[in-house]
Design a protein around this motif. Structure first.
Motif, PDB file in Angstrom:
ATOM      1  N   LYS A 125       0.803  -1.328  -0.090  1.00 49.83           N
ATOM      2  CA  LYS A 125       0.039  -0.014  -0.018  1.00 49.83           C
ATOM      3  C   LYS A 125       0.836   1.220  -0.003  1.00 49.83           C
ATOM      4  O   LYS A 125       1.910   1.357   0.713  1.00 49.83           O
ATOM      5  CB  LYS A 125      -0.850  -0.069   1.295  1.00 49.83           C
ATOM      6  N   GLY A 126       0.451   2.332  -0.673  1.00 48.85           N
ATOM      7  CA  GLY A 126       1.287   3.452  -1.008  1.00 48.85           C
ATOM      8  C   GLY A 126       2.359   3.344  -2.102  1.00 48.85           C
ATOM      9  O   GLY A 126       3.196   4.207  -2.509  1.00 48.85           O
ATOM     10  N   THR A 127       2.537   2.247  -2.589  1.00 50.46           N
ATOM     11  CA  THR A 127       3.317   2.099  -3.667  1.00 50.46           C
ATOM     12  C   THR A 127       2.710   2.212  -5.209  1.00 50.46           C
ATOM     13  O   THR A 127       1.709   1.540  -5.289  1.00 50.46           O
ATOM     14  CB  THR A 127       4.127   0.814  -3.571  1.00 50.46           C
ATOM     15  N   THR A 128       3.114   3.016  -6.116  1.00 48.58           N
ATOM     16  CA  THR A 128       2.659   3.003  -7.460  1.00 48.58           C
ATOM     17  C   THR A 128       3.842   2.259  -8.305  1.00 48.58           C
ATOM     18  O   THR A 128       4.866   2.849  -8.468  1.00 48.58           O
ATOM     19  CB  THR A 128       2.353   4.395  -7.871  1.00 48.58           C
ATOM     20  N   VAL A 129       3.371   1.429  -9.098  1.00 48.29           N
ATOM     21  CA  VAL A 129       4.164   1.009 -10.317  1.00 48.29           C
ATOM     22  C   VAL A 129       3.647   1.226 -11.681  1.00 48.29           C
ATOM     23  O   VAL A 129       2.337   0.643 -11.904  1.00 48.29           O
ATOM     24  CB  VAL A 129       4.552  -0.582  -9.921  1.00 48.29           C
ATOM     25  N   GLU A 130       4.345   1.695 -12.509  1.00 46.56           N
ATOM     26  CA  GLU A 130       3.984   2.000 -13.987  1.00 46.56           C
ATOM     27  C   GLU A 130       4.932   1.236 -14.800  1.00 46.56           C
ATOM     28  O   GLU A 130       6.228   1.265 -14.870  1.00 46.56           O
ATOM     29  CB  GLU A 130       4.205   3.413 -14.427  1.00 46.56           C
ATOM     30  N   GLY A 141      -0.724  -2.133  -3.576  1.00 36.11           N
ATOM     31  CA  GLY A 141      -0.704  -0.568  -4.069  1.00 36.11           C
ATOM     32  C   GLY A 141      -1.431  -0.533  -5.385  1.00 36.11           C
ATOM     33  O   GLY A 141      -2.297  -1.267  -5.619  1.00 36.11           O
ATOM     34  N   LYS A 142      -0.920   0.433  -6.048  1.00 30.38           N
ATOM     35  CA  LYS A 142      -1.487   0.857  -7.421  1.00 30.38           C
ATOM     36  C   LYS A 142      -0.593   0.145  -8.701  1.00 30.38           C
ATOM     37  O   LYS A 142       0.712   0.533  -8.457  1.00 30.38           O
ATOM     38  CB  LYS A 142      -1.779   2.170  -7.383  1.00 30.38           C
ATOM     39  N   ILE A 143      -1.134  -0.543  -9.728  1.00 29.50           N
ATOM     40  CA  ILE A 143      -0.219  -0.904 -10.851  1.00 29.50           C
ATOM     41  C   ILE A 143      -0.978  -0.480 -12.091  1.00 29.50           C
ATOM     42  O   ILE A 143      -2.066  -0.413 -12.296  1.00 29.50           O
ATOM     43  CB  ILE A 143      -0.225  -2.409 -10.868  1.00 29.50           C
ATOM     44  N   ILE A 144      -0.039   0.249 -12.942  1.00 28.61           N
ATOM     45  CA  ILE A 144      -0.481   0.738 -14.080  1.00 28.61           C
ATOM     46  C   ILE A 144       0.165  -0.100 -15.234  1.00 28.61           C
ATOM     47  O   ILE A 144       1.357   0.414 -15.484  1.00 28.61           O
ATOM     48  CB  ILE A 144      -0.606   2.250 -14.440  1.00 28.61           C
ATOM     49  N   GLY A 163      -5.283  -7.184  -2.719  1.00 31.91           N
ATOM     50  CA  GLY A 163      -5.980  -6.663  -1.483  1.00 31.91           C
ATOM     51  C   GLY A 163      -6.942  -5.799  -1.594  1.00 31.91           C
ATOM     52  O   GLY A 163      -6.892  -5.123  -2.833  1.00 31.91           O
ATOM     53  N   ASP A 164      -7.614  -5.192  -0.692  1.00 32.91           N
ATOM     54  CA  ASP A 164      -8.620  -4.520  -0.975  1.00 32.91           C
ATOM     55  C   ASP A 164      -8.554  -3.012  -1.255  1.00 32.91           C
ATOM     56  O   ASP A 164      -9.061  -2.243  -1.791  1.00 32.91           O
ATOM     57  CB  ASP A 164      -9.784  -4.754   0.415  1.00 32.91           C
ATOM     58  N   SER A 165      -7.168  -2.721  -1.035  1.00 31.75           N
ATOM     59  CA  SER A 165      -6.492  -1.345  -1.215  1.00 31.75           C
ATOM     60  C   SER A 165      -5.965  -1.304  -2.662  1.00 31.75           C
ATOM     61  O   SER A 165      -5.279  -0.232  -3.100  1.00 31.75           O
ATOM     62  CB  SER A 165      -5.402  -0.700  -0.127  1.00 31.75           C
ATOM     63  N   SER A 166      -5.909  -2.422  -3.369  1.00 29.06           N
ATOM     64  CA  SER A 166      -5.267  -2.362  -4.589  1.00 29.06           C
ATOM     65  C   SER A 166      -6.092  -1.925  -5.809  1.00 29.06           C
ATOM     66  O   SER A 166      -7.290  -1.856  -5.777  1.00 29.06           O
ATOM     67  CB  SER A 166      -4.803  -3.853  -5.091  1.00 29.06           C
ATOM     68  N   GLU A 213      -9.474  -3.110  -6.880  1.00 29.87           N
ATOM     69  CA  GLU A 213     -10.332  -2.564  -8.178  1.00 29.87           C
ATOM     70  C   GLU A 213      -9.394  -2.996  -9.425  1.00 29.87           C
ATOM     71  O   GLU A 213      -8.196  -2.846  -9.468  1.00 29.87           O
ATOM     72  CB  GLU A 213     -10.337  -1.123  -8.324  1.00 29.87           C
ATOM     73  N   VAL A 214      -9.960  -3.618 -10.414  1.00 28.27           N
ATOM     74  CA  VAL A 214      -9.131  -3.807 -11.575  1.00 28.27           C
ATOM     75  C   VAL A 214      -9.731  -3.403 -12.840  1.00 28.27           C
ATOM     76  O   VAL A 214     -11.248  -3.342 -13.083  1.00 28.27           O
ATOM     77  CB  VAL A 214      -9.111  -5.357 -11.851  1.00 28.27           C
ATOM     78  N   THR A 215      -9.218  -2.609 -13.798  1.00 27.83           N
ATOM     79  CA  THR A 215      -9.794  -2.046 -14.880  1.00 27.83           C
ATOM     80  C   THR A 215      -9.045  -2.558 -16.168  1.00 27.83           C
ATOM     81  O   THR A 215      -7.751  -2.609 -16.322  1.00 27.83           O
ATOM     82  CB  THR A 215      -9.667  -0.389 -15.125  1.00 27.83           C
TER      83      THR A 215
END
Length: 142
Positions: free
Chosen positions: A24-29, A42-45, A57-60, A76-78
């Motif tokens: 959580k708190g990490t973003t990967v592009e 965390g967040k993956i683009i 996880g629920d914060s992803s 969440e997945v788009t």
């Protein structure tokens, strides 16, 4: 010199037992590809591809395609989710895209907007999800 096949198989077995975590708190592009398990909070683009299990996880948040043997999604997945064995959608899951899976487990409260193909999906289903995708996204699905 003659053990190359055995060494490659042993290395692949070791890699499939490895784990990658994006907290959580990490973003990967960018794209992630591994033989081992992946845990994301965390967040993956980008696309995620694993020969093992992907757990969100629920914060992803993932903006891209997911391809794996097994997956458990609580975030969440788009994008397209393609799982060869078992896909589990937790109650907090929110999927905006197509799902292709062998087996599907859905908890009450999970949300998805897209099509679902289960069992041995015919090749036409892959062609369907390739339409309108970038070349990079098409490669991730294949």
């Amino acid at each position: 010199m003659f053990n190359n096949g055995k060494d490659a198989k042993r290395e692949q077995a070791e890699l499939s037992g490895s784990s990658t975590q994006i907290m959580k708190g990490t973003t990967v592009e960018g794209n992630i590809e591994t033989f081992g398990n992946v845990r994301i909070e965390g967040k993956i683009i980008g696309n995620i591809k694993s020969k093992s299990k992907i757990a969100l996880g629920d914060s992803s948040f993932v903006e891209g395609n997911i391809i794996s043997q097994n997956a458990e999604i609580a975030g969440e997945v788009t994008g397209t989710v393609e799982v060869t064995d078992i896909l589990t959608l937790k109650s907090t899951a929110n999927i905006k895209g197509d799902i292709i899976t062998g087996k599907l487990i859905v908890e009450a409260g999970a949300v998805w907007n897209g099509t679902i193909k289960m069992g041995n999906a015919p090749k036409e289903s892959k062609e369907h999800i390739l339409n309108g995708r970038t070349e990079e996204q098409k490669e991730a699905v294949k």
